[in-house]
Write a protein that holds these residues in place. Structure first.
Motif, PDB file in Angstrom:
ATOM      1  N   LEU A   1      -1.477 -11.755   0.543  1.00 17.94           N
ATOM      2  CA  LEU A   1      -0.954 -10.592   1.271  1.00 17.94           C
ATOM      3  C   LEU A   1      -1.783 -10.322   2.533  1.00 17.94           C
ATOM      4  CD1 LEU A   1       1.169  -8.389   1.325  1.00 17.94           C
ATOM      5  CD2 LEU A   1      -0.377  -6.936  -0.005  1.00 17.94           C
ATOM      6  N   ASN A   2      -3.098 -10.466   2.412  1.00 14.63           N
ATOM      7  CA  ASN A   2      -3.963 -10.306   3.600  1.00 14.63           C
ATOM      8  C   ASN A   2      -3.540 -11.267   4.699  1.00 14.63           C
ATOM      9  OD1 ASN A   2      -6.886  -9.899   1.541  1.00 14.63           O
ATOM     10  ND2 ASN A   2      -5.630  -8.326   2.478  1.00 14.63           N
ATOM     11  N   ILE A   3      -3.283 -12.501   4.299  1.00 11.01           N
ATOM     12  CA  ILE A   3      -2.896 -13.517   5.278  1.00 11.01           C
ATOM     13  C   ILE A   3      -1.578 -13.132   5.939  1.00 11.01           C
ATOM     14  CG2 ILE A   3      -2.311 -15.963   5.587  1.00 11.01           C
ATOM     15  CD1 ILE A   3      -5.223 -15.464   4.819  1.00 11.01           C
ATOM     16  N   LYS A   4      -0.643 -12.645   5.114  1.00 11.65           N
ATOM     17  CA  LYS A   4       0.667 -12.274   5.665  1.00 11.65           C
ATOM     18  C   LYS A   4       0.534 -11.101   6.642  1.00 11.65           C
ATOM     19  CE  LYS A   4       3.516 -14.070   1.938  1.00 11.65           C
ATOM     20  NZ  LYS A   4       4.464 -13.774   0.839  1.00 11.65           N
ATOM     21  N   GLN A   5      -0.420 -10.206   6.336  1.00  5.72           N
ATOM     22  CA  GLN A   5      -0.627  -9.090   7.266  1.00  5.72           C
ATOM     23  C   GLN A   5      -1.190  -9.584   8.600  1.00  5.72           C
ATOM     24  OE1 GLN A   5      -3.021  -6.841   4.591  1.00  5.72           O
ATOM     25  NE2 GLN A   5      -1.314  -5.624   3.800  1.00  5.72           N
ATOM     26  N   LYS A   6      -2.062 -10.567   8.511  1.00 11.86           N
ATOM     27  CA  LYS A   6      -2.586 -11.136   9.765  1.00 11.86           C
ATOM     28  C   LYS A   6      -1.466 -11.814  10.540  1.00 11.86           C
ATOM     29  CE  LYS A   6      -7.191 -11.963   7.924  1.00 11.86           C
ATOM     30  NZ  LYS A   6      -8.308 -12.906   7.793  1.00 11.86           N
ATOM     31  N   LEU A   7      -0.603 -12.508   9.810  1.00  8.38           N
ATOM     32  CA  LEU A   7       0.515 -13.181  10.470  1.00  8.38           C
ATOM     33  C   LEU A   7       1.451 -12.166  11.117  1.00  8.38           C
ATOM     34  CD1 LEU A   7       1.469 -16.011   7.974  1.00  8.38           C
ATOM     35  CD2 LEU A   7       0.968 -16.324  10.398  1.00  8.38           C
ATOM     36  N   GLU A   8       1.615 -11.049  10.447  1.00  2.00           N
ATOM     37  CA  GLU A   8       2.532 -10.035  10.974  1.00  2.00           C
ATOM     38  C   GLU A   8       2.150  -9.620  12.384  1.00  2.00           C
ATOM     39  OE1 GLU A   8       2.575  -6.391   8.786  1.00  2.00           O
ATOM     40  OE2 GLU A   8       4.377  -5.640   9.786  1.00  2.00           O
ATOM     41  N   SER A   9       0.833  -9.564  12.628  1.00  2.00           N
ATOM     42  CA  SER A   9       0.410  -9.118  13.954  1.00  2.00           C
ATOM     43  C   SER A   9       0.768 -10.138  15.033  1.00  2.00           C
ATOM     44  CB  SER A   9      -1.093  -8.842  13.958  1.00  2.00           C
ATOM     45  OG  SER A   9      -1.809 -10.053  13.781  1.00  2.00           O
ATOM     46  N   ILE A  10       1.023 -11.374  14.628  1.00  2.00           N
ATOM     47  CA  ILE A  10       1.391 -12.388  15.612  1.00  2.00           C
ATOM     48  C   ILE A  10       2.904 -12.566  15.684  1.00  2.00           C
ATOM     49  CG2 ILE A  10       1.021 -14.773  16.392  1.00  2.00           C
ATOM     50  CD1 ILE A  10      -1.440 -14.896  14.657  1.00  2.00           C
ATOM     51  N   ILE A  11       3.552 -12.655  14.537  1.00  2.00           N
ATOM     52  CA  ILE A  11       4.967 -13.041  14.536  1.00  2.00           C
ATOM     53  C   ILE A  11       5.913 -11.859  14.371  1.00  2.00           C
ATOM     54  CG2 ILE A  11       4.429 -15.324  13.643  1.00  2.00           C
ATOM     55  CD1 ILE A  11       5.420 -14.396  10.913  1.00  2.00           C
TER      56      ILE A  11
ATOM     57  N   PHE B   1      -3.321 -20.635  13.612  1.00  2.00           N
ATOM     58  CA  PHE B   1      -4.648 -20.777  13.013  1.00  2.00           C
ATOM     59  C   PHE B   1      -5.089 -19.394  12.550  1.00  2.00           C
ATOM     60  CE2 PHE B   1      -6.444 -25.040  13.960  1.00  2.00           C
ATOM     61  CZ  PHE B   1      -5.365 -25.583  14.627  1.00  2.00           C
ATOM     62  N   ILE B   2      -5.259 -19.228  11.252  1.00  2.00           N
ATOM     63  CA  ILE B   2      -5.618 -17.925  10.700  1.00  2.00           C
ATOM     64  C   ILE B   2      -7.015 -18.011  10.087  1.00  2.00           C
ATOM     65  CG2 ILE B   2      -4.974 -16.106   9.071  1.00  2.00           C
ATOM     66  CD1 ILE B   2      -2.886 -16.491  11.228  1.00  2.00           C
ATOM     67  N   GLN B   3      -7.919 -17.201  10.618  1.00  2.00           N
ATOM     68  CA  GLN B   3      -9.269 -17.154  10.044  1.00  2.00           C
ATOM     69  C   GLN B   3      -9.248 -16.322   8.773  1.00  2.00           C
ATOM     70  OE1 GLN B   3     -11.801 -15.949  13.518  1.00  2.00           O
ATOM     71  NE2 GLN B   3     -12.967 -17.698  12.788  1.00  2.00           N
TER      72      GLN B   3
ATOM     73  N   SER C   1     -15.245 -17.539   7.071  1.00  2.00           N
ATOM     74  CA  SER C   1     -15.808 -18.783   6.573  1.00  2.00           C
ATOM     75  C   SER C   1     -14.852 -19.960   6.716  1.00  2.00           C
ATOM     76  CB  SER C   1     -16.228 -18.619   5.128  1.00  2.00           C
ATOM     77  OG  SER C   1     -15.084 -18.399   4.332  1.00  2.00           O
ATOM     78  N   MET C   2     -13.577 -19.684   6.931  1.00  2.00           N
ATOM     79  CA  MET C   2     -12.653 -20.807   7.047  1.00  2.00           C
ATOM     80  C   MET C   2     -11.405 -20.408   7.817  1.00  2.00           C
ATOM     81  SD  MET C   2     -11.173 -21.049   3.170  1.00  2.00           S
ATOM     82  CE  MET C   2      -9.491 -20.501   2.883  1.00  2.00           C
TER      83      MET C   2
ATOM     84  N   PRO D   1     -10.903  -7.558   1.350  1.00  2.00           N
ATOM     85  CA  PRO D   1     -11.874  -7.493   2.443  1.00  2.00           C
ATOM     86  C   PRO D   1     -11.209  -6.905   3.676  1.00  2.00           C
ATOM     87  CG  PRO D   1     -11.798  -9.693   1.464  1.00  2.00           C
ATOM     88  CD  PRO D   1     -10.707  -8.884   0.839  1.00  2.00           C
ATOM     89  N   PRO D   2     -11.850  -5.942   4.308  1.00  2.00           N
ATOM     90  CA  PRO D   2     -11.241  -5.342   5.493  1.00  2.00           C
ATOM     91  C   PRO D   2     -11.010  -6.392   6.570  1.00  2.00           C
ATOM     92  CG  PRO D   2     -13.540  -4.681   5.253  1.00  2.00           C
ATOM     93  CD  PRO D   2     -13.169  -5.395   4.002  1.00  2.00           C
ATOM     94  N   GLN D   3     -10.039  -6.127   7.404  1.00  2.00           N
ATOM     95  CA  GLN D   3      -9.677  -7.116   8.404  1.00  2.00           C
ATOM     96  C   GLN D   3     -10.539  -6.984   9.645  1.00  2.00           C
ATOM     97  OE1 GLN D   3      -5.119  -6.631   8.124  1.00  2.00           O
ATOM     98  NE2 GLN D   3      -5.547  -8.620   8.962  1.00  2.00           N
ATOM     99  N   ARG D   4     -11.748  -7.415   9.513  1.00  2.00           N
ATOM    100  CA  ARG D   4     -12.614  -7.338  10.680  1.00  2.00           C
ATOM    101  C   ARG D   4     -13.160  -8.708  11.000  1.00  2.00           C
ATOM    102  NH1 ARG D   4     -17.033  -8.007   7.969  1.00  2.00           N
ATOM    103  NH2 ARG D   4     -16.853  -7.429   5.800  1.00  2.00           N
ATOM    104  N   SER D   5     -12.510  -9.722  10.443  1.00  2.00           N
ATOM    105  CA  SER D   5     -13.078 -11.054  10.600  1.00  2.00           C
ATOM    106  C   SER D   5     -12.957 -11.557  12.032  1.00  2.00           C
ATOM    107  CB  SER D   5     -12.411 -12.028   9.645  1.00  2.00           C
ATOM    108  OG  SER D   5     -11.025 -11.949   9.794  1.00  2.00           O
ATOM    109  N   ALA D   6     -12.048 -10.966  12.812  1.00  2.00           N
ATOM    110  CA  ALA D   6     -11.896 -11.458  14.179  1.00  2.00           C
ATOM    111  C   ALA D   6     -13.145 -11.160  15.001  1.00  2.00           C
ATOM    112  CB  ALA D   6     -10.680 -10.822  14.833  1.00  2.00           C
TER     113      ALA D   6
END
Lengths: 115, 148
Positions: B77-87, B67-69, B54-55, B43-48
């Motif tokens: 891997l999607n989650i890790k990419q989201k984390l990358e933008s923070i950490i 807190f990762i939506q 959904s969670m 799923p593209p990363q547009r959830s922000a």
């Protein structure tokens, strides 16, 4: 202390721009919670801090310290932000669980955060 | 504590003032078939923005909680990419561990596959200089109570 009220009718795009990003909330014990700005803005106090023109120094840096709020309470509040985001549409709902022993402290923090 | 009387006894309702609840899946995405062999496009990363994910999960390391939506159909891997933008650590250098079971989460599998649900706590460890991953370390607030 009262920040100027945010403009109520802002262009949707501008609003979306402002909602993007992550803010860091820091508890009394120095624990850090990274939440979506959109979630943090469930709190009117934080919304004012994050949107007022000129801004608060700490919010320009993207972090807000809460020396009065303990880690457990701040985490619960962050959970509430997301719970609220998800269920604010009103179409479905779920319980937001609150342990009795933290109720008082949580309510005082919620009162301060206007959330 | 006389001001307690002003504290609302229950969380306020948010539904009434919301001008236009965002329609879910307004863009008409077809439902993702979870069982598809090679998951085509994550799923593209547009959830922000746009619609509400959904969670969320709580990713913890030391004194930090992220807190990762996310959605159950997203991969680790999607989650890790989201984390990358923070950490600022690339997915390669991140390891996520489901705290409840101590299982290391697999990049290519989805959250749902690995029983990662809403509000789950996931431990983050990072690769050290010697190329190994550090041990799980999550600080306990009780250890930081002011001793005064």
């Amino acid at each position: 202390m009262a920040a100027p009220a945010p403009a109520q009718h802002r262009e949707a795009e501008e609003e979306a721009e402002e909602m993007a990003g992550v803010v860091k909330l820091i508890s009394a014990e120095g624990f850090e919670f990274f939440v979506d700005k959109k979630a943090a803005m469930v709190s009117n106090t934080l919304r004012n801090m994050l949107t007022s023109p000129g801004g608060f120094a700490e919010t320009r840096e993207g972090e807000v310290r809460f020396p009065e709020i303990s880690t457990a309470i701040l985490e619960k509040i962050c959970q509430y932000f997301y719970w609220s985001l998800h269920y604010s549409s009103g179409k479905e709902t779920a319980e937001f669980p609150i342990e009795p022993e933290i109720t008082l402290e949580l309510m005082m923090a919620a009162n301060y955060l206007d959330t | 504590p006389s001001n307690l009387s002003t504290v609302r006894p229950s969380p306020p309702r948010f539904g009434s003032t919301d001008p236009a609840p965002p329609p879910r899946l307004a863009c008409g995405l077809p439902p993702v078939a979870v069982a598809s062999p090679a998951s085509p496009d994550p799923p593209p990363q547009r959830s922000a923005l746009g619609r509400v994910a959904s969670m969320y999960i709580r990713v913890k390391r030391h004194k930090s909680t992220y807190f990762i939506q996310c959605d159950p159909t997203e991969t680790i891997l999607n989650i890790k990419q989201k984390l990358e933008s923070i950490i600022d650590h690339p997915p390669n250098n991140q390891r996520l561990i489901l705290l409840a079971t101590n299982n290391v989460l697999n990049d290519s599998k989805t959250l749902a596959d690995q029983k990662v649900e809403n509000d789950t706590i996931v431990a983050l460890t990072l690769r050290k200089d010697n190329n190994e991953f550090e041990e799980v370390s999550i600080a306990n607030p009780d250890d930081f109570m002011s001793s005064s």
